[in-house]
Design an enzyme around this catalytic site. Structure first.
Site, mmCIF file in Angstrom:
data_model
loop_
_atom_site.group_PDB
_atom_site.id
_atom_site.type_symbol
_atom_site.label_atom_id
_atom_site.label_comp_id
_atom_site.label_asym_id
_atom_site.label_seq_id
_atom_site.Cartn_x
_atom_site.Cartn_y
_atom_site.Cartn_z
ATOM 1 N N GLY A 192 -45.727 26.868 -26.944
ATOM 2 C CA GLY A 192 -44.678 26.094 -26.281
ATOM 3 C C GLY A 192 -43.468 26.955 -25.984
ATOM 4 N N ALA A 193 -43.281 27.305 -24.700
ATOM 5 C CA ALA A 193 -42.097 28.097 -24.315
ATOM 6 C C ALA A 193 -41.006 27.158 -23.822
ATOM 7 N N VAL A 195 -37.422 24.861 -25.399
ATOM 8 C CA VAL A 195 -36.124 25.263 -25.936
ATOM 9 C C VAL A 195 -36.258 25.917 -27.313
ATOM 10 N N GLY A 282 -42.564 20.095 -28.427
ATOM 11 C CA GLY A 282 -41.852 18.841 -28.228
ATOM 12 C C GLY A 282 -41.737 18.061 -29.526
ATOM 13 N N ARG A 283 -41.070 16.920 -29.449
ATOM 14 C CA ARG A 283 -40.818 16.141 -30.658
ATOM 15 C C ARG A 283 -41.162 14.666 -30.433
ATOM 16 N N ASP A 323 -32.412 10.510 -30.859
ATOM 17 C CA ASP A 323 -33.771 10.970 -30.540
ATOM 18 C C ASP A 323 -34.810 9.865 -30.600
ATOM 19 N N ALA A 331 -28.149 16.529 -29.625
ATOM 20 C CA ALA A 331 -27.232 16.018 -30.648
ATOM 21 C C ALA A 331 -26.034 15.309 -30.026
ATOM 22 N N HIS A 455 -7.388 35.054 -15.543
ATOM 23 C CA HIS A 455 -7.966 36.352 -15.248
ATOM 24 C C HIS A 455 -7.601 37.336 -16.351
HETATM 25 P P1 FAD Z 1 -31.826 13.367 -36.486
HETATM 26 O O1 FAD Z 1 -30.859 14.476 -36.430
HETATM 27 O O2 FAD Z 1 -33.268 13.691 -36.466
HETATM 28 O O3 FAD Z 1 -31.470 12.563 -37.818
HETATM 29 C C1 FAD Z 1 -32.238 11.498 -38.256
HETATM 30 C C2 FAD Z 1 -32.088 11.374 -39.773
HETATM 31 O O4 FAD Z 1 -32.673 10.162 -40.169
HETATM 32 C C3 FAD Z 1 -32.791 12.473 -40.553
HETATM 33 O O5 FAD Z 1 -31.965 12.920 -41.596
HETATM 34 C C4 FAD Z 1 -34.028 11.782 -41.116
HETATM 35 O O6 FAD Z 1 -34.458 12.333 -42.343
HETATM 36 C C5 FAD Z 1 -33.476 10.392 -41.326
HETATM 37 N N1 FAD Z 1 -34.480 9.331 -41.367
HETATM 38 C C6 FAD Z 1 -35.614 9.184 -40.641
HETATM 39 N N2 FAD Z 1 -36.210 8.022 -40.932
HETATM 40 C C7 FAD Z 1 -35.433 7.412 -41.870
HETATM 41 C C8 FAD Z 1 -35.491 6.181 -42.552
HETATM 42 N N3 FAD Z 1 -36.475 5.300 -42.341
HETATM 43 N N4 FAD Z 1 -34.519 5.916 -43.461
HETATM 44 C C9 FAD Z 1 -33.504 6.762 -43.701
HETATM 45 N N5 FAD Z 1 -33.390 7.945 -43.064
HETATM 46 C C10 FAD Z 1 -34.329 8.254 -42.153
HETATM 47 N N6 FAD Z 1 -29.624 19.575 -29.910
HETATM 48 C C11 FAD Z 1 -28.485 20.006 -29.323
HETATM 49 O O7 FAD Z 1 -27.767 19.197 -28.712
HETATM 50 N N7 FAD Z 1 -28.092 21.319 -29.382
HETATM 51 C C12 FAD Z 1 -28.828 22.247 -30.023
HETATM 52 O O8 FAD Z 1 -28.455 23.418 -30.068
HETATM 53 C C13 FAD Z 1 -30.034 21.834 -30.643
HETATM 54 N N8 FAD Z 1 -30.805 22.720 -31.300
HETATM 55 C C14 FAD Z 1 -31.934 22.302 -31.925
HETATM 56 C C15 FAD Z 1 -32.718 23.237 -32.586
HETATM 57 C C16 FAD Z 1 -33.879 22.850 -33.218
HETATM 58 C C17 FAD Z 1 -34.706 23.874 -33.937
HETATM 59 C C18 FAD Z 1 -34.260 21.469 -33.213
HETATM 60 C C19 FAD Z 1 -35.487 21.017 -33.940
HETATM 61 C C20 FAD Z 1 -33.495 20.534 -32.552
HETATM 62 C C21 FAD Z 1 -32.324 20.940 -31.895
HETATM 63 N N9 FAD Z 1 -31.538 20.037 -31.186
HETATM 64 C C22 FAD Z 1 -30.399 20.464 -30.564
HETATM 65 C C23 FAD Z 1 -31.881 18.611 -31.102
HETATM 66 C C24 FAD Z 1 -31.059 17.803 -32.133
HETATM 67 O O9 FAD Z 1 -31.319 18.310 -33.417
HETATM 68 C C25 FAD Z 1 -31.415 16.342 -32.047
HETATM 69 O O10 FAD Z 1 -31.284 15.882 -30.725
HETATM 70 C C26 FAD Z 1 -30.506 15.526 -32.956
HETATM 71 O O11 FAD Z 1 -30.601 15.962 -34.289
HETATM 72 C C27 FAD Z 1 -30.833 14.047 -32.874
HETATM 73 O O12 FAD Z 1 -29.971 13.342 -33.703
HETATM 74 P P2 FAD Z 1 -30.388 11.965 -34.372
HETATM 75 O O13 FAD Z 1 -29.208 11.538 -35.161
HETATM 76 O O14 FAD Z 1 -30.931 11.062 -33.334
HETATM 77 O O15 FAD Z 1 -31.602 12.303 -35.328
HETATM 78 P P1 NAI Z 2 -39.563 21.269 -25.355
HETATM 79 O O1 NAI Z 2 -39.943 19.994 -24.721
HETATM 80 O O2 NAI Z 2 -38.277 21.905 -25.011
HETATM 81 O O3 NAI Z 2 -40.685 22.367 -25.100
HETATM 82 C C1 NAI Z 2 -42.022 22.166 -25.449
HETATM 83 C C2 NAI Z 2 -42.869 23.043 -24.578
HETATM 84 O O4 NAI Z 2 -44.196 23.031 -25.077
HETATM 85 C C3 NAI Z 2 -42.925 22.552 -23.131
HETATM 86 O O5 NAI Z 2 -42.601 23.610 -22.268
HETATM 87 C C4 NAI Z 2 -44.350 22.059 -22.975
HETATM 88 O O6 NAI Z 2 -44.854 22.252 -21.679
HETATM 89 C C5 NAI Z 2 -45.072 22.940 -23.982
HETATM 90 N N1 NAI Z 2 -46.328 22.379 -24.473
HETATM 91 C C6 NAI Z 2 -46.607 21.085 -24.765
HETATM 92 N N2 NAI Z 2 -47.873 20.986 -25.221
HETATM 93 C C7 NAI Z 2 -48.396 22.220 -25.217
HETATM 94 C C8 NAI Z 2 -49.654 22.753 -25.600
HETATM 95 N N3 NAI Z 2 -50.628 21.982 -26.069
HETATM 96 N N4 NAI Z 2 -49.849 24.084 -25.455
HETATM 97 C C9 NAI Z 2 -48.868 24.895 -24.993
HETATM 98 N N5 NAI Z 2 -47.651 24.436 -24.616
HETATM 99 C C10 NAI Z 2 -47.412 23.118 -24.746
HETATM 100 O O7 NAI Z 2 -39.674 20.980 -26.933
HETATM 101 P P2 NAI Z 2 -39.278 21.862 -28.184
HETATM 102 O O8 NAI Z 2 -39.024 23.269 -27.803
HETATM 103 O O9 NAI Z 2 -40.281 21.547 -29.217
HETATM 104 O O10 NAI Z 2 -37.896 21.232 -28.591
HETATM 105 C C11 NAI Z 2 -37.805 19.830 -28.803
HETATM 106 C C12 NAI Z 2 -36.508 19.311 -28.313
HETATM 107 O O11 NAI Z 2 -35.468 19.668 -29.214
HETATM 108 C C13 NAI Z 2 -36.040 19.868 -26.970
HETATM 109 O O12 NAI Z 2 -36.636 19.221 -25.895
HETATM 110 C C14 NAI Z 2 -34.579 19.594 -27.023
HETATM 111 O O13 NAI Z 2 -34.349 18.264 -26.665
HETATM 112 C C15 NAI Z 2 -34.258 19.801 -28.499
HETATM 113 N N6 NAI Z 2 -33.702 21.145 -28.683
HETATM 114 C C16 NAI Z 2 -32.516 21.427 -28.080
HETATM 115 C C17 NAI Z 2 -31.957 22.671 -28.202
HETATM 116 C C18 NAI Z 2 -30.685 22.961 -27.494
HETATM 117 O O14 NAI Z 2 -30.051 22.029 -27.036
HETATM 118 N N7 NAI Z 2 -30.268 24.219 -27.388
HETATM 119 C C19 NAI Z 2 -32.589 23.727 -28.994
HETATM 120 C C20 NAI Z 2 -33.876 23.327 -29.544
HETATM 121 C C21 NAI Z 2 -34.372 22.071 -29.397
#
Ligand code: FAD
Ligand code: NAI
Length: 476
Positions: A192-193, A195, A282-283, A323, A331, A455
């Site tokens: 998965g290439a 984010v 993806g998620r 999410d 976030a 600037h």
């Molecule tokens: P979450 O942050 O997932 O929080 C949900 C919480 O609810 C968790 O603590 C979970 O344990 C808890 N929970 C789940 N079910 C229950 C339950 N039944 N009872 C009680 N608690 C529960 N987004 C950005 O905007 N910028 C970024 O740079 C960015 N980088 C990312 C990098 C990575 C590696 C990943 C994985 C994601 C990244 N994201 C980024 C996406 C961002 O993390 C999510 O969009 C954001 O965390 C969503 O917020 P949320 O509050 O909806 O859920």
């Molecule tokens: P993503 O949706 O960004 O990328 C997943 C990639 O995997 C896609 O390009 C898709 O085509 C590919 N894919 C799906 N199935 C596949 C398969 N079977 N084989 C090969 N490739 C496949 O999801 P990612 O990177 O897991 O991140 C999840 C989400 O978390 C992002 O969409 C974003 O919303 C959030 N996030 C945000 C960040 C930021 O804001 N900087 C940083 C990291 C995550």
């Protein structure tokens, strides 16, 4: 006897904890229930974003960028550092310290705003008169029962599994494992290439791993403007050195001392052999264990809680944000929805503008955008004009040593109203806010062209792109 609340938020990520604080500020007796425990087994607020997402990934991106700069950029400044070494343990500890600091900060904010901080898994149990009953369990045992007039579901998301592959976070990693490696793998594969793949691939590549990304889609960063995406592909493959294979079909994955990934590309069978494998495809929304089915909370076919424009679910006084509902998994989108729901419960009329949610990918150079891409405008038949400008000759970018990248403004052909801002370049994560503000205020590209930009600054490239849209670029 159940604890009584006006509002119970289930989930303490950037959606949930922000919603809880705002609800408390508005005078509601509020609780936030969160289930996350850190690797030490301690509750840690902040959700995916703080514990295993946004914040730790940016910490590691900065550490790895520093290491890369010492090795490749410092000499150009006349600074010689012999034999630079990376201590992965220290780098990971720094990341963990940042997480603890921020997680404790949320706990502090909860105390300050009198939000009850309840650890455990929250499940909707049904109605008790006008109130919702929420049962909280920890390690399978009931630890609390709450009653609330309003429930805000903010349970976030988890990595989408790849069928037939078990993530053990030792050899096969999701985001959690990718952020906690104890040493630099010699060969790292990423499925998965998107984010996560690009950000985590960049981290470990800069630290010395050979990184290969296998992407199913034929188009790189399909959601981004394709002019910027093409430039990003070129830079990330040529300069960063990521090997990105597009349009592949993943076959069998075998995990032993090494990991082999069979895949098909252009009709030919290939094999990738690596030491560690990140799966980032993806998620999926977290709704298991929430009691959705028992109380009739409507989920769509992909498991997202179905909500209207105001984040209201199909049940009275049940809301869902972040999410776990439709829209970008970001976030800042989750937090804005949290604020809006709390204010709506208080009878206010907040509005979240989904047209101006900024996106940032923290690679080097960074990629950022807001609004429509050229491809979207074409598909919608909107007549537009565009202006582009480059960082190549920008004085500030040259001083920083990062004079690379492009800014593109898209504006309505007739009204000149800005429809999109797309960029790749240094610190564009900060520059994109200018586009968000401009679009929210319905600015024209001429407005940006007539606003004084400092600037030397990187923002001058945005200014110049706006001038270019009006065919009066000064440096183009
Ligand atoms: P979450 O942050 O997932 O929080 C949900 C919480 O609810 C968790 O603590 C979970 O344990 C808890 N929970 C789940 N079910 C229950 C339950 N039944 N009872 C009680 N608690 C529960 N987004 C950005 O905007 N910028 C970024 O740079 C960015 N980088 C990312 C990098 C990575 C590696 C990943 C994985 C994601 C990244 N994201 C980024 C996406 C961002 O993390 C999510 O969009 C954001 O965390 C969503 O917020 P949320 O509050 O909806 O859920
Ligand atoms: P993503 O949706 O960004 O990328 C997943 C990639 O995997 C896609 O390009 C898709 O085509 C590919 N894919 C799906 N199935 C596949 C398969 N079977 N084989 C090969 N490739 C496949 O999801 P990612 O990177 O897991 O991140 C999840 C989400 O978390 C992002 O969409 C974003 O919303 C959030 N996030 C945000 C960040 C930021 O804001 N900087 C940083 C990291 C995550």
């Amino acid at each position: 006897m159940s604890q009584q609340f006006d509002v119970v938020v289930i989930g303490g990520g950037p959606g949930g904890y922000v919603a809880a604080i705002r609800a408390a500020q508005l005078g509601f007796n509020t609780a936030c229930v969160d289930a996350y425990k850190n690797p030490e087994g301690q509750p840690s607020l902040g959700g995916t974003c703080l514990n295993v997402g946004c914040i730790p990934s940016k910490a590691l991106l900065q550490s790895s960028e520093n290491f890369h700069a010492v090795q490749h950029d410092f000499a150009k400044h006349g600074i010689t550092v012999d034999n630079a070494q990376i201590d992965v343990g220290t780098m990971i500890k720094r990341k963990s310290d940042i997480i603890s600091k921020n997680a404790n900060g949320i706990g502090f904010l909860f105390k300050k705003n009198k939000v009850a901080n309840i650890h455990g898994l929250g499940a909707l149990k049904g109605r008790q008169g006008e109130k919702w009953v929420i049962e909280v369990t920890d390690n399978g045992a009931v630890v609390d029962t709450l009653e609330a007039t309003h429930v805000i579901v903010a349970t976030g998301s988890s990595p989408r599994p790849l069928p037939g592959v078990t993530v053990d976070n030792v050899k096969v990693l999701d985001n959690e494992g990718a952020l906690a490696l104890s040493e630099v793998p010699k060969r790292l594969g990423v499925i998965g290439a998107g984010v996560i793949g690009l950000e985590m691939g960049s981290v470990w590549k800069r630290l010395g791993a050979e990184v290969t990304l296998l992407e199913a889609a034929p188009t790189f960063l399909g959601a981004a403007d394709q002019q910027i995406a093409k430039e990003a592909f070129k830079t990330l493959t040529k300069d960063t050195g990521l090997d990105i294979q597009m349009g592949v079909k993943i076959g069998a994955i075998t995990v032993g001392d090494e990991i082999t990934v069979a895949y098909e590309k252009d009709g030919a069978n290939q094999t990738l052999t690596v030491d560690k494998l990140i799966v980032s495809i993806g998620r999926v929304p977290n709704t298991a264990g929430l009691g959705a089915e028992a109380v009739g909370l409507q989920l769509d076919e992909r498991g997202f809680v179905v909500v209207d424009d105001h984040c209201h679910a199909n049940l009275p006084n049940v809301w869902a944000i972040g999410d776990v509902v439709r829209g970008p998994m970001l976030a800042h989108k989750a937090s804005e929805e949290g604020v809006a729901v709390a204010e709506r419960i208080a009878g206010q009329k907040p509005h979240v503008d989904f047209n101006t949610v900024p996106w940032v990918i923290y690679t080097s150079p960074e990629i950022a955008w807001v609004g429509k891409t050229e491809e979207q405008l074409k598909a919608e038949g909107v007549e537009y004009k565009k202006g582009t400008s480059s960082f190549v000759a920008n004085g500030r970018a040259l001083g920083l040593g990062h004079a690379q990248g492009t800014v593109k403004i898209l504006a309505d052909a007739k009204t000149d109203r800005i429809l999109g801002l797309h960029m790749i370049g240094p610190m564009v994560s900060e520059l994109v806010s200018e586009g968000v503000v401009a679009m929210e205020f319905k600015a024209s590209s001429e407005d940006i062209g007539r606003i004084i930009h400092a600037h030397p600054s990187l923002s001058e490239v945005v200014h110049e792109a706006a001038l270019a849209a009006d065919k009066r670029a000064l440096h183009g």
